[in-house]
Design an enzyme around this catalytic site. Structure first.
Site, PDB file in Angstrom:
ATOM      1  N   LYS A 127       0.816  -1.219   0.000  1.00  0.00           N
ATOM      2  CA  LYS A 127       0.000   0.000   0.000  1.00  0.00           C
ATOM      3  C   LYS A 127       0.842   1.258   0.000  1.00  0.00           C
ATOM      4  O   LYS A 127       0.464   2.252  -0.599  1.00  0.00           O
ATOM      5  CB  LYS A 127      -0.973  -0.007   1.182  1.00  0.00           C
ATOM      6  CG  LYS A 127      -2.043  -1.059   1.022  1.00  0.00           C
ATOM      7  CD  LYS A 127      -3.245  -0.791   1.888  1.00  0.00           C
ATOM      8  CE  LYS A 127      -4.334  -1.813   1.588  1.00  0.00           C
ATOM      9  NZ  LYS A 127      -5.387  -1.830   2.605  1.00  0.00           N
ATOM     10  N   LYS A 149     -11.182 -10.912 -10.082  1.00  0.00           N
ATOM     11  CA  LYS A 149     -11.980 -11.106  -8.871  1.00  0.00           C
ATOM     12  C   LYS A 149     -13.137 -10.103  -8.862  1.00  0.00           C
ATOM     13  O   LYS A 149     -12.956  -8.953  -9.237  1.00  0.00           O
ATOM     14  CB  LYS A 149     -11.062 -10.872  -7.662  1.00  0.00           C
ATOM     15  CG  LYS A 149     -11.648 -11.289  -6.329  1.00  0.00           C
ATOM     16  CD  LYS A 149     -10.598 -11.199  -5.235  1.00  0.00           C
ATOM     17  CE  LYS A 149     -11.259 -10.767  -3.939  1.00  0.00           C
ATOM     18  NZ  LYS A 149     -10.366 -10.664  -2.812  1.00  0.00           N
ATOM     19  N   LYS A 171     -15.995  -4.123  -6.374  1.00  0.00           N
ATOM     20  CA  LYS A 171     -16.677  -2.862  -6.659  1.00  0.00           C
ATOM     21  C   LYS A 171     -15.805  -1.916  -7.467  1.00  0.00           C
ATOM     22  O   LYS A 171     -16.281  -1.153  -8.286  1.00  0.00           O
ATOM     23  CB  LYS A 171     -17.044  -2.163  -5.341  1.00  0.00           C
ATOM     24  CG  LYS A 171     -18.305  -2.667  -4.725  1.00  0.00           C
ATOM     25  CD  LYS A 171     -18.280  -2.484  -3.228  1.00  0.00           C
ATOM     26  CE  LYS A 171     -17.212  -3.352  -2.613  1.00  0.00           C
ATOM     27  NZ  LYS A 171     -17.380  -3.645  -1.195  1.00  0.00           N
TER      28      LYS A 171
HETATM   29  P1  AMP Z   1     -13.032  -5.968   0.632  1.00  0.00           P
HETATM   30  O1  AMP Z   1     -14.272  -5.177   0.572  1.00  0.00           O
HETATM   31  O2  AMP Z   1     -12.402  -6.203  -0.709  1.00  0.00           O
HETATM   32  O3  AMP Z   1     -12.063  -5.484   1.683  1.00  0.00           O
HETATM   33  O4  AMP Z   1     -13.433  -7.425   1.108  1.00  0.00           O
HETATM   34  C1  AMP Z   1     -14.044  -7.693   2.345  1.00  0.00           C
HETATM   35  C2  AMP Z   1     -14.080  -9.206   2.536  1.00  0.00           C
HETATM   36  O5  AMP Z   1     -14.779  -9.840   1.458  1.00  0.00           O
HETATM   37  C3  AMP Z   1     -12.689  -9.845   2.574  1.00  0.00           C
HETATM   38  O6  AMP Z   1     -12.685 -10.892   3.506  1.00  0.00           O
HETATM   39  C4  AMP Z   1     -12.517 -10.372   1.163  1.00  0.00           C
HETATM   40  O7  AMP Z   1     -11.657 -11.470   1.114  1.00  0.00           O
HETATM   41  C5  AMP Z   1     -13.942 -10.762   0.784  1.00  0.00           C
HETATM   42  N1  AMP Z   1     -14.135 -10.626  -0.678  1.00  0.00           N
HETATM   43  C6  AMP Z   1     -14.204  -9.482  -1.398  1.00  0.00           C
HETATM   44  N2  AMP Z   1     -14.402  -9.725  -2.716  1.00  0.00           N
HETATM   45  C7  AMP Z   1     -14.452 -11.066  -2.850  1.00  0.00           C
HETATM   46  C8  AMP Z   1     -14.622 -11.958  -3.965  1.00  0.00           C
HETATM   47  N3  AMP Z   1     -14.779 -11.511  -5.201  1.00  0.00           N
HETATM   48  N4  AMP Z   1     -14.621 -13.278  -3.707  1.00  0.00           N
HETATM   49  C9  AMP Z   1     -14.464 -13.737  -2.455  1.00  0.00           C
HETATM   50  N5  AMP Z   1     -14.299 -12.963  -1.377  1.00  0.00           N
HETATM   51  C10 AMP Z   1     -14.290 -11.651  -1.555  1.00  0.00           C
END
Ligand code: AMP
Ligand code: TRP
Length: 352
Positions: A114, A203, A206
C-alpha cells in the site's frame, strides 16, 4: 461443557456489499454464530489509512452495519459494532504499540504494497504521502482482537501475516506483564472466490465498476441481467477429460463456467452444480440452463436478504442510536481488558 470459543473479525466499511463479500467472508461469519461467541466489527478507523471522504465514510459504516444484520448477523447472539464507537481499543492500540517492533511493522507485505502503491500514484503533492496510520494498521488490528481476548479470527489468507504479528504482541505482553491474552488462532476456512461475471479472469470487486459486481441487495431484474450476460466461453465445451488441473476430479471448466458453478454451489445447490459440471464435460450442458438455474438460486437467496434489509430499515427509525447501543456493549467488553492491561503496564485509569 467447555466455554465456547470467542471469535473476532473485522470488515472495512463499504456502502455496497457484493455477493463476493458475502460468499467470501460474511456467510462464514453468520455460520460461526452457531458454535462460537462472536464479535464482529466494522473497522472505520482502519479505513482512515486510505484516501476517503468523511461524509461518505460515515454513510459506508452505517450501510455496512445494516448489511451485516440483513445478511444474518444476529445481534441477540453476537456483538456487532463500529470500531470508532469503542475508544478503549484505540488506547489499547497505543499500549500495544510499545510492544511492537518497528522492524516487524515495516516488513508487513500489506504495508509495503500500500505504501508503494500510494507512492506511484498521481504525481501531485499527495502522491508521495504515506501515513503513519498505514504502518500502524496491524497494531490497531491486534488491539481489536486482543481487546476481546479472542481465540479465533476468521480471515482470508492475505491477513495471515497480520495475525502472526498479533500473536507475537500477545506473547510479548504475556511474558513481560503476566498472562492476559490468548494467542489468537487464524481460522482459515475454505473461501469461495467469486469472479466478475463480465470478466471472469478478475476477482469480483466494486472497484472494477457496476458491470463487474453483483450487490447482495440488488434488484432481481438486475441480477438476472448480469447472470444472463455472464461471459462463459466460446460455447464449445471441451471434450470429456479436458484439463489437467482444478478441484475434485482434476478437471477445470472455463473460468466463466467455473464461476457460475461456484455461485450455484455457494447458494446451497451443490448437487445441481455437480450435475451441471458433469454435463459440461459430457458436452451436454446448455449454458442457458446453467445461467437460469444460477440466477434463480441467487435471486432466492438475495430476495430474502433484501427483504430483511428493508425490514430493518423500516423498524429501525433510529439507526445511529442502535449503533451507539451496540457500541456500548462492545465498550464494556473491551473496557475490562483495557483496565487489566493498564494496571499491568503501570499507567493510570482515566480521570473522571
Ligand atoms: P473488501 O471489501 O475487498 O475489503 O473485502 C471484504 C471481505 O470480502 C474480505 O474478507 C474479502 O476477502 C472478501 N471478498 C471481497 N471480494 C471477494 C470476492 N470476489 N470473492 C471472495 N471474497 C471476496
Ligand atoms: N485488516 C482486515 C482486512 O483488511 C480487517 C480487520 C481489521 C480485521 N481488524 C481486524 C480482521 C481484526 C480480523 C480481525 O480484511
Amino acid at each position: 461443557m467447555p466455554a465456547r470459543k470467542r471469535v473476532y473479525s473485522g470488515i472495512q466499511p463499504t456502502a455496497v456489499m457484493t455477493i463476493g463479500n458475502y460468499f467470501g467472508a460474511v456467510q462464514n461469519w453468520v455460520r460461526l454464530q452457531d458454535d462460537c461467541e462472536c464479535v464482529y466489527c466494522v473497522v472505520d478507523l482502519h479505513a482512515l489509512t486510505a484516501p476517503y471522504d468523511p461524509a461518505e465514510l460515515r454513510r459506508a459504516s452505517r450501510e455496512m452495519f445494516v448489511s451485516l444484520l440483513a445478511a444474518g448477523i444476529d445481534p441477540d447472539r453476537t456483538t456487532l459494532y463500529v470500531q470508532s464507537t469503542v475508544p478503549e481499543q484505540t488506547e489499547l492500540c497505543w499500549l500495544l504499540a510499545a510492544l511492537t517492533s518497528l522492524g516487524d511493522l515495516s516488513r508487513m507485505t500489506q504495508f509495503k504494497e500500500k505504501s508503494g502503491l500510494l507512492k506511484s500514484g498521481p504525481a501531485d503533492d499527495d502522491g508521495a504521502f504515506v501515513s503513519a496510520g498505514l504502518l500502524f494498521y496491524p497494531v490497531l488490528q491486534a488491539a481489536d482482537i486482543l481487546a476481546y481476548r479472542a481465540d479465533r479470527v476468521p480471515v482470508g489468507q492475505d491477513q495471515s501475516q497480520h495475525l502472526e504479528l498479533s500473536r507475537g504482541i500477545a506473547r510479548r505482553f504475556n511474558s513481560r506483564f503476566g498472562r492476559l491474552f490468548p494467542e489468537p488462532e487464524t481460522l482459515h476456512t475454505p473461501v469461495t472466490k467469486v469472479l466478475s461475471t463480465a470478466d471472469p479472469t478478475r476477482k469480483m470487486s466494486k472497484s472494477l465498476g457496476p458491470r463487474h459486481y453483483i450487490g447482495l441487495f440488488e434488484e432481481e431484474d438486475s441480477i438476472r441481467r448480469k447472470i444472463r450476460s455472464a461471459v462463459t466461453d466460446s460455447g464449445v465445451p471441451p471434450a470429456a477429460g479436458h484439463g489437467d488441473e482444478g478441484d475434485g476430479d482434476g478437471r477445470t471448466a472455463s473460468p466463466g463456467i467455473e464461476n457460475l458453478l461456484t455461485l450455484l454451489a455457494a447458494c446451497g445447490h451443490e448437487a445441481d452444480a455437480g450435475r451441471m459440471r458433469e454435463d459440461y464435460f459430457a458436452g451436454t450442458l446448455r449454458y442457458v440452463d446453467l445461467k437460469g438455474t444460477t440466477a434463480d438460486a441467487l435471486v432466492a437467496l438475495t430476495t430474502e436478504m433484501r427483504e430483511r434489509r428493508a425490514d430493518i430499515l423500516r423498524r429501525e427509525t433510529d439507526l445511529e442510536g442502535r449503533i451507539m447501543a451496540m457500541g456500548e456493549r462492545a465498550r464494556t467488553m473491551a473496557g475490562e481488558t483495557l483496565a487489566l492491561a493498564r494496571e499491568r503496564m503501570g499507567t493510570y485509569p482515566p480521570a473522571v
